[in-house]
Motif scaffolding. Sequence first.
Motif, PDB file in Angstrom:
ATOM      1  N   UNK A 191       0.823  -1.209   0.000  1.00 46.85           N
ATOM      2  CA  UNK A 191       0.000   0.000   0.000  1.00 46.85           C
ATOM      3  C   UNK A 191       0.854   1.255   0.000  1.00 46.85           C
ATOM      4  N   UNK A 192       0.240   2.382  -0.355  1.00 47.08           N
ATOM      5  CA  UNK A 192       0.892   3.690  -0.238  1.00 47.08           C
ATOM      6  C   UNK A 192      -0.023   4.645   0.528  1.00 47.08           C
ATOM      7  N   UNK A 193      -0.832   4.084   1.443  1.00 47.21           N
ATOM      8  CA  UNK A 193      -1.744   4.937   2.207  1.00 47.21           C
ATOM      9  C   UNK A 193      -1.731   4.502   3.673  1.00 47.21           C
ATOM     10  N   UNK A 194      -1.616   5.463   4.576  1.00 51.01           N
ATOM     11  CA  UNK A 194      -1.633   5.126   5.999  1.00 51.01           C
ATOM     12  C   UNK A 194      -2.609   6.015   6.755  1.00 51.01           C
ATOM     13  N   UNK A 195      -3.069   5.495   7.905  1.00 44.21           N
ATOM     14  CA  UNK A 195      -4.016   6.217   8.754  1.00 44.21           C
ATOM     15  C   UNK A 195      -3.504   6.170  10.184  1.00 44.21           C
ATOM     16  N   UNK A 196      -3.207   7.336  10.741  1.00 47.20           N
ATOM     17  CA  UNK A 196      -2.744   7.419  12.132  1.00 47.20           C
ATOM     18  C   UNK A 196      -3.012   8.839  12.608  1.00 47.20           C
ATOM     19  N   UNK A 197      -3.305   9.006  13.887  1.00 41.44           N
ATOM     20  CA  UNK A 197      -3.505  10.358  14.417  1.00 41.44           C
ATOM     21  C   UNK A 197      -2.136  10.971  14.725  1.00 41.44           C
ATOM     22  N   UNK A 198      -1.631  11.771  13.762  1.00 42.24           N
ATOM     23  CA  UNK A 198      -0.266  12.315  13.849  1.00 42.24           C
ATOM     24  C   UNK A 198      -0.073  13.250  15.047  1.00 42.24           C
ATOM     25  N   UNK A 199      -1.164  13.771  15.586  1.00 44.87           N
ATOM     26  CA  UNK A 199      -1.014  14.715  16.705  1.00 44.87           C
ATOM     27  C   UNK A 199      -0.469  14.025  17.955  1.00 44.87           C
ATOM     28  N   UNK A 200      -0.498  12.697  17.963  1.00 42.29           N
ATOM     29  CA  UNK A 200       0.034  11.954  19.122  1.00 42.29           C
ATOM     30  C   UNK A 200       1.493  11.554  18.959  1.00 42.29           C
ATOM     31  N   UNK A 201       2.106  11.988  17.858  1.00 39.08           N
ATOM     32  CA  UNK A 201       3.450  11.525  17.494  1.00 39.08           C
ATOM     33  C   UNK A 201       4.440  11.557  18.663  1.00 39.08           C
ATOM     34  N   UNK A 202       4.450  12.658  19.404  1.00 39.68           N
ATOM     35  CA  UNK A 202       5.465  12.788  20.468  1.00 39.68           C
ATOM     36  C   UNK A 202       5.259  11.785  21.606  1.00 39.68           C
ATOM     37  N   UNK A 203       4.089  11.156  21.661  1.00 40.39           N
ATOM     38  CA  UNK A 203       3.816  10.189  22.731  1.00 40.39           C
ATOM     39  C   UNK A 203       4.138   8.746  22.320  1.00 40.39           C
ATOM     40  N   UNK A 204       4.448   8.523  21.029  1.00 48.86           N
ATOM     41  CA  UNK A 204       4.681   7.149  20.558  1.00 48.86           C
ATOM     42  C   UNK A 204       6.065   6.646  20.970  1.00 48.86           C
ATOM     43  N   UNK A 205       6.285   5.350  20.792  1.00 52.00           N
ATOM     44  CA  UNK A 205       7.620   4.784  20.983  1.00 52.00           C
ATOM     45  C   UNK A 205       8.541   5.344  19.897  1.00 52.00           C
ATOM     46  N   UNK A 206       9.843   5.344  20.166  1.00 56.66           N
ATOM     47  CA  UNK A 206      10.812   5.835  19.172  1.00 56.66           C
ATOM     48  C   UNK A 206      10.697   5.037  17.879  1.00 56.66           C
ATOM     49  N   UNK A 207      10.489   3.721  17.998  1.00 60.96           N
ATOM     50  CA  UNK A 207      10.387   2.883  16.804  1.00 60.96           C
ATOM     51  C   UNK A 207       9.202   3.296  15.930  1.00 60.96           C
ATOM     52  N   UNK A 208       8.060   3.564  16.574  1.00 56.33           N
ATOM     53  CA  UNK A 208       6.879   3.978  15.797  1.00 56.33           C
ATOM     54  C   UNK A 208       7.135   5.339  15.152  1.00 56.33           C
ATOM     55  N   UNK A 209       7.811   6.231  15.874  1.00 60.28           N
ATOM     56  CA  UNK A 209       8.138   7.549  15.289  1.00 60.28           C
ATOM     57  C   UNK A 209       9.037   7.372  14.072  1.00 60.28           C
ATOM     58  N   UNK A 210      10.024   6.465  14.170  1.00 60.46           N
ATOM     59  CA  UNK A 210      10.932   6.229  13.045  1.00 60.46           C
ATOM     60  C   UNK A 210      10.180   5.662  11.834  1.00 60.46           C
ATOM     61  N   UNK A 211       9.275   4.712  12.107  1.00 65.63           N
ATOM     62  CA  UNK A 211       8.500   4.112  11.006  1.00 65.63           C
ATOM     63  C   UNK A 211       7.690   5.185  10.269  1.00 65.63           C
ATOM     64  N   UNK A 212       6.957   6.002  11.038  1.00 70.32           N
ATOM     65  CA  UNK A 212       6.098   7.007  10.395  1.00 70.32           C
ATOM     66  C   UNK A 212       6.951   8.088   9.717  1.00 70.32           C
ATOM     67  N   UNK A 213       8.083   8.446  10.309  1.00 66.86           N
ATOM     68  CA  UNK A 213       8.986   9.407   9.652  1.00 66.86           C
ATOM     69  C   UNK A 213       9.404   8.900   8.278  1.00 66.86           C
ATOM     70  N   UNK A 214       9.678   7.589   8.182  1.00 69.62           N
ATOM     71  CA  UNK A 214      10.093   7.034   6.892  1.00 69.62           C
ATOM     72  C   UNK A 214       8.938   7.034   5.882  1.00 69.62           C
ATOM     73  N   UNK A 215       7.699   6.866   6.368  1.00 68.48           N
ATOM     74  CA  UNK A 215       6.553   6.968   5.447  1.00 68.48           C
ATOM     75  C   UNK A 215       6.452   8.391   4.900  1.00 68.48           C
ATOM     76  N   UNK A 216       6.607   9.359   5.810  1.00 69.46           N
ATOM     77  CA  UNK A 216       6.408  10.764   5.438  1.00 69.46           C
ATOM     78  C   UNK A 216       7.512  11.251   4.487  1.00 69.46           C
ATOM     79  N   UNK A 217       8.731  10.675   4.609  1.00 71.29           N
ATOM     80  CA  UNK A 217       9.828  11.084   3.712  1.00 71.29           C
ATOM     81  C   UNK A 217       9.569  10.653   2.266  1.00 71.29           C
ATOM     82  N   UNK A 218       8.685   9.673   2.090  1.00 69.32           N
ATOM     83  CA  UNK A 218       8.270   9.273   0.746  1.00 69.32           C
ATOM     84  C   UNK A 218       9.432   8.891  -0.149  1.00 69.32           C
TER      85      UNK A 218
END
Length: 319
Positions: A191-218
């Motif tokens: 897929x190339x589509x994700x759904x997550x409430x980005x406003x909670x980013x600072x509360x996630x685990x570092x690993x989850x932050x890294x994963x979503x950062x890599x999605x956003x870098x496209x």
Amino acid sequence: MQNLPDVLAASATPKTLQDVLTVTTDTCIAISDALKQGSLAGILGMAGNENVQGEEQKKLDVISNDMLKEALVACPSVRAIASEEEDYIVPANTQGEYFIAFDPLDGSSNIDINAMVGTIFSIYRQTGDKPAVEEDFLIPGKEQVAAGYVLYGPSTMLVLTTGDGVNMFTYDPTKNVFTLTNQNVQVGKDTQEFAINMSNQRFWSTNMQNYVNDLVKGKEGIRDKNFNMRWVAAMVGDVHRILCRGGIFIYPWDNKDPSKAGKLRLMYEANPMAMLLEQAGGKAHTHTQRILDIQPEAIHQRVAVILGAANEVDKCLSY
Ligand code: AHG
Ligand code: MN
Ligand code: MN
């Protein structure tokens, strides 16, 4: 075109389970009618109390819960129910064979803006000769005999599995029936589509932050492809989009409240959606395990949820 009763009758679904599904879906049609009235019926806004999980209840949370509870408790095949909006399980008929857990109205923050909401349900076969108690129903999601949701969107749709694939039905108000409109739904592996409430980013685990950062870098990042983001704020709407056109949905663990493993509820949201996703060829995990393997410890237990396209769920878990 086939209607729900014909599809159920032609399948291996026991008559008693067909009865439970008929009562559930008929009640959802009544909920859909109530939702259409909106402000005209004075049913929007807060109910003025909290549920057992400390969440403010909306009037429609209470109305839809009461409608389902009343209808299901009166169904002879129902042994007991559990609801997001009830503190305890509600025993029905001791001789009944089925236990139903439901989220009567998912996405209730959408009600007041006239956006998508839904009802999610999960059904287990559970018999006994004494009135049901909560412990009877702490059954892993892999034991579900049926799961589904009714989506109250521009059209009212039922999405259902009885363990033999996923079918989508569209409500036909001229005939008062759910008509089969998508058979054996499959979710693409990538897929190339994700759904997550980005406003909670600072509360996630570092690993989850890294994963979503890599999605956003496209295309400029290690994923080498661009991703699109969508958030309905109703899991039922986000899961429906994934079943229709693919994607990954994540409500991760976060450190906002260490006593909660996540926001979503195992028995009313995660398990039924996990069964649907797996039946459609997708995956559904927490950070550490398959959702359907979790042994519930309490009916209102919360879990982290990562579900959708199989390869993308694996990719997320690899972080
Ligand atoms: P509910 O209305 O049953 O309490 O569930 C709402 C859930 C879920 O449907 C949705 O994905 C999520 O809460 C939305 O959370 P945010 O408020 O973080 O957007
Ligand atoms: Mn919900
Ligand atoms: Mn709800």
